[in-house]
Design a protein around this motif. Structure first.
Motif: not given
Length: 113
Positions: A7-12, A18-22, A89-97, A102-108
């Protein structure tokens, strides 16, 4: 089995922050190295930053000096603080081990000039 919610993505605007959280659901989370990855439209997924279980970070060259990865083992969360954002830096950002497939849904993240 791992579950990931970014979470935490958005338009900037360029230069913004921005701070992204996972939130990670994973047994033994505290001992696992975690990574933030990103994928721009039409591009390949790439590693942005990683952090060991004990908190040692590592960064891609483009992220060094602008991004900070951190984690809270008690909350089972990983963060990515991004400053000085650029259009590229525009992209979908994902976190994972790091080891997991396994990938989550990401945050844009969209950075506009």
């Amino acid at each position: 089995q791992v579950q990931l919610v970014e979470s935490g993505g958005g338009f900037v605007q360029v230069g913004g922050f921005l701070r992204l959280s996972c939130h990670v659901t994973l047994q033994e989370f505290a001992s696992e190295a975690m990574g933030w990855f990103r994928q721009a439209s039409g591009g390949q997924r790439e590693l942005v930053a990683s952090i060991t279980g004990s908190g040692w970070p590592n960064y891609a060259n483009f992220a060094r000096d602008r991004f900070i990865i951190s984690r809270d083992n008690a909350l089972q969360k990983v963060y990515l603080d991004m400053k000085g954002l650029k259009v590229e830096d525009t992209a979908v950002y994902y976190c994972k081990p790091i080891w997991s497939g396994t990938w989550g849904q990401g945050t844009q993240v969209i950075v506009s000039s």
